[in-house]
Design an enzyme around this catalytic site. Structure first.
Site, PDB file in Angstrom:
ATOM      1  N   GLN A 207       0.849  -1.195   0.000  1.00 41.61           N
ATOM      2  CA  GLN A 207       0.000   0.000   0.000  1.00 41.61           C
ATOM      3  C   GLN A 207       0.882   1.242   0.000  1.00 41.61           C
ATOM      4  O   GLN A 207       1.945   1.259   0.625  1.00 41.61           O
ATOM      5  CB  GLN A 207      -0.914  -0.027   1.235  1.00 41.61           C
ATOM      6  CG  GLN A 207      -1.910   1.108   1.333  1.00 41.61           C
ATOM      7  CD  GLN A 207      -1.376   2.303   2.124  1.00 41.61           C
ATOM      8  OE1 GLN A 207      -0.439   2.177   2.903  1.00 41.61           O
ATOM      9  NE2 GLN A 207      -1.975   3.465   1.912  1.00 41.61           N
ATOM     10  N   SER A 208       0.464   2.280  -0.737  1.00 39.25           N
ATOM     11  CA  SER A 208       1.191   3.545  -0.831  1.00 39.25           C
ATOM     12  C   SER A 208       2.588   3.300  -1.398  1.00 39.25           C
ATOM     13  O   SER A 208       2.726   2.742  -2.487  1.00 39.25           O
ATOM     14  CB  SER A 208       1.237   4.229   0.537  1.00 39.25           C
ATOM     15  OG  SER A 208       1.687   5.561   0.435  1.00 39.25           O
ATOM     16  N   ALA A 209       3.658   3.665  -0.655  1.00 43.69           N
ATOM     17  CA  ALA A 209       5.001   3.384  -1.158  1.00 43.69           C
ATOM     18  C   ALA A 209       5.231   1.885  -1.289  1.00 43.69           C
ATOM     19  O   ALA A 209       6.041   1.439  -2.111  1.00 43.69           O
ATOM     20  CB  ALA A 209       6.055   3.988  -0.234  1.00 43.69           C
ATOM     21  N   GLU A 233      -2.140  -1.063  -3.780  1.00 51.15           N
ATOM     22  CA  GLU A 233      -3.143  -0.233  -3.130  1.00 51.15           C
ATOM     23  C   GLU A 233      -2.617   1.201  -2.995  1.00 51.15           C
ATOM     24  O   GLU A 233      -1.693   1.466  -2.243  1.00 51.15           O
ATOM     25  CB  GLU A 233      -3.492  -0.784  -1.743  1.00 51.15           C
ATOM     26  CG  GLU A 233      -4.003  -2.209  -1.738  1.00 51.15           C
ATOM     27  CD  GLU A 233      -4.224  -2.743  -0.330  1.00 51.15           C
ATOM     28  OE1 GLU A 233      -4.450  -1.934   0.594  1.00 51.15           O
ATOM     29  OE2 GLU A 233      -4.169  -3.967  -0.147  1.00 51.15           O
TER      30      GLU A 233
END
Length: 555
Positions: A207-209, A233
């Site tokens: 998720q994210s990075a 994500e």
């Protein structure tokens, strides 16, 4: 064979025969024997936890800033019964921070009818802007996911300057953190069968990075054959925050050294810089990094053995030059809604953007020389603020920030990737208490960045806990079960909805394609829609096509 070795062999033999094989807390890997522990979930399901398994040598001394190397073997049984060290993170004061942090955790289910069948694997890469994050059990407890009988792997990787310092040459080529992730993926592939996992059924996710990292691992051809699916994500290598230009990365490296010792003259020499920084105490480097606005990030490396990114990520995706595996990718409905938590600051932001429209042009949007910058700026501004009621303008600025920072790049990634691979796109729109963000504003949607993992992983740190589902509304719990069902179905079958079930309202999630941009809107109800974030996304495509300098790197 010495007495100790005989005792170890006897212990493994005894446990193998006394318990069903799933209950074994001793596992043999390539480097030696690992001892885990048993954990019981809130629903009284027991699973095995192996925490702190080294997948690489500690990156100390001459290994600092360099690619990881395989771990050495050990003689005594490795005690893997508690969280390992965490990697140095910018602006963190965790007492567990250490350079000796290249460990992973493996959580394995105990099957009711264990006949030796190997189960699919979910390997999770945490987010945190490449500058912070951990794989601690309290942050990413596998308790919910493991009840679906899959193996969960969570990994550490180097962050900040330790993971992403680069001198834009072969001295400190960069991307050490991404290379850590690749080493952890390879280690999992090589050893997961010993833990009951199927090495041919590994899905990498984040998720994210962490999602951007998954995207970078898809661009790394050295990973070919090591995993069969991916989940991204709220992140992509196309996001503006996931990449640093080589010139900036080199400037950062020398600036970091200057923050430590301003009188030292390195004569713009990478060898001298490396030699100096490898002798400095890690805590001093960590502290100096807090005094620099720029953050070290993934870079395009110069060609050399071991490089994992040597071409623009946009070009690689456009040309299909990536590992083509089935993928789930998506975003939350309003990734920057937290900006509305401080209305005074948000009002000031709106006023700055209205007064200076050039702010609407993202820093990675290099305007063509022949284009009129004012026209470009006004066009983007009008896309979000033209004919918008005054009481909705702050909400629309939030919308602009969400799209330009997160959503547009993720959708573009989807369009490019879906020309070559099976892709399922989603929008997470359910705004519940479990997401732990209670911010709304007129004109914007409701689900903030990083709400979704709280519906997947058990989190039980001092600031927030979702361990007791009974304290949440029924719709939150329903969404929690739906998200877990979709994700684990995909891990098992490469299809999030392999058959109609009541829990998922008997929907069939169609694949995304450029001609049929279908997606699943995950809200109180599950609804199949088309064209995510339309018409804003289409407007951004037009802006880039007409006015952005090519070739593109991010979007």
């Amino acid at each position: 064979m010495n007495l100790y070795s005989l005792l170890v062999v006897f212990e493994i033999f005894f446990l193998n025969n006394f318990f069903a094989s799933g209950y074994n807390e001793l596992v043999s890997v390539q480097q030696g024997i690992v001892r885990g522990r048993l954990i019981t979930t809130s629903t009284n399901k027991t699973f095995r936890a192996f925490q702190g398994i080294p997948y690489a040598e500690p990156p100390l001394g001459s290994l600092r800033f360099q690619a990881p190397i395989p771990p050495k073997s050990w003689e005594n049984t490795l005690n893997a019964t508690e969280d390992p060290n965490v990697c140095y993170a910018i602006d963190s004061d965790s007492p567990k921070e250490s350079e000796d942090c290249l460990y992973l955790n493996i959580y394995t289910p105990i099957l009711d009818n264990d006949n030796g069948t190997k189960v699919p694997v979910l390997l999770w890469i945490y987010g945190g802007g490449f500058s912070h994050g951990t794989s601690l059990y309290s942050n990413f407890g596998p308790d919910f996911l493991i009840e679906k009988d899959i193996v969960i792997v969570t990994i550490n990787y180097r962050l900040g300057p330790f993971g992403f310092l680069s001198t834009a040459d072969t001295i400190i080529p960069g991307n050490a953190g991404l290379k850590d992730q690749a080493a952890a993926i390879k280690y999992t592939f090589d050893n997961i069968e010993s833990f009951g996992g199927d090495p041919t059924k590994i899905t990498i996710a984040g998720q994210s990075a962490g999602a951007a990292s998954v995207g970078y691992q898809l661009l790394n051809q050295q990973n070919q054959g090591l995993f069969r699916a991916a989940i991204l994500e709220s992140g992509s290598p196309l996001n503006i925050w996931s990449f640093l230009d080589s010139n900036l990365s080199r400037s950062y490296a020398f600036d970091l050294a200057a923050k430590i010792n301003g009188s030292q003259d390195f004569a713009n020499n990478s060898y001298q810089l490396l030699n100096y920084l490898q002798k400095i105490d890690a805590k001093i480097i960590d502290e100096a990094a807090t005094r620099i606005i720029i953050r070290p990030l993934p870079v395009i490396e110069v060609e050399h053995e071991g490089a994992i990114l040597t071409n623009r990520q946009y070009t690689l995706l456009k040309d299909g030059d990536f590992i083509r595996v089935p993928t789930i990718i998506g975003t939350n409905s309003e990734e920057e809604i937290h900006q509305a938590a401080n209305l005074t600051n948000l009002k000031n932001t709106l006023e700055k953007y209205e007064k200076t429209p050039e702010k609407f042009i993202p820093s990675d949007f290099i305007v063509k020389q022949e284009a009129n910058i004012s026209l470009v700026a006004d066009s983007i501004k009008n896309c979000y603020l033209l004919n918008v009621a005054d009481d909705e303008k702050m909400g629309h600025i939030v919308k602009f920030l969400s799209h330009s920072t997160f959503t547009t790049a993720v959708i573009k990634h989807t369009y490019l990737m879906s020309q070559y691979s099976d892709v399922y796109f989603y929008m997470f729109s359910y705004d519940g208490i479990m997401g732990n963000v209670n911010v709304t504003i007129k004109g914007a949607d409701g689900v903030d960045h990083a709400e979704d993992p709280k519906y997947l992983f058990m989190k039980s740190d001092s600031s927030y806990s979702n361990e007791d589902l009974s304290k949440f509304p029924a719709e939150d719990v329903l969404t929690h079960y739906r998200l877990i069902e979709l994700w684990t179905n995909f891990v098992k079958y490469l299809n999030p909805t392999p058959e109609p079930v009541d829990l998922l309202q008997n929907i069939t999630w169609p694949m995304f394609s450029p001609n049929e941009p279908n997606y699943l809107d995950i809200d109180k109800n599950l609804i199949i829609r088309q064209k995510p974030k339309s018409p804003y996304y289409e407007s951004w495509v037009r802006f880039y096509d007409e006015w952005a300098e090519n070739p593109l790197t991010t979007f």
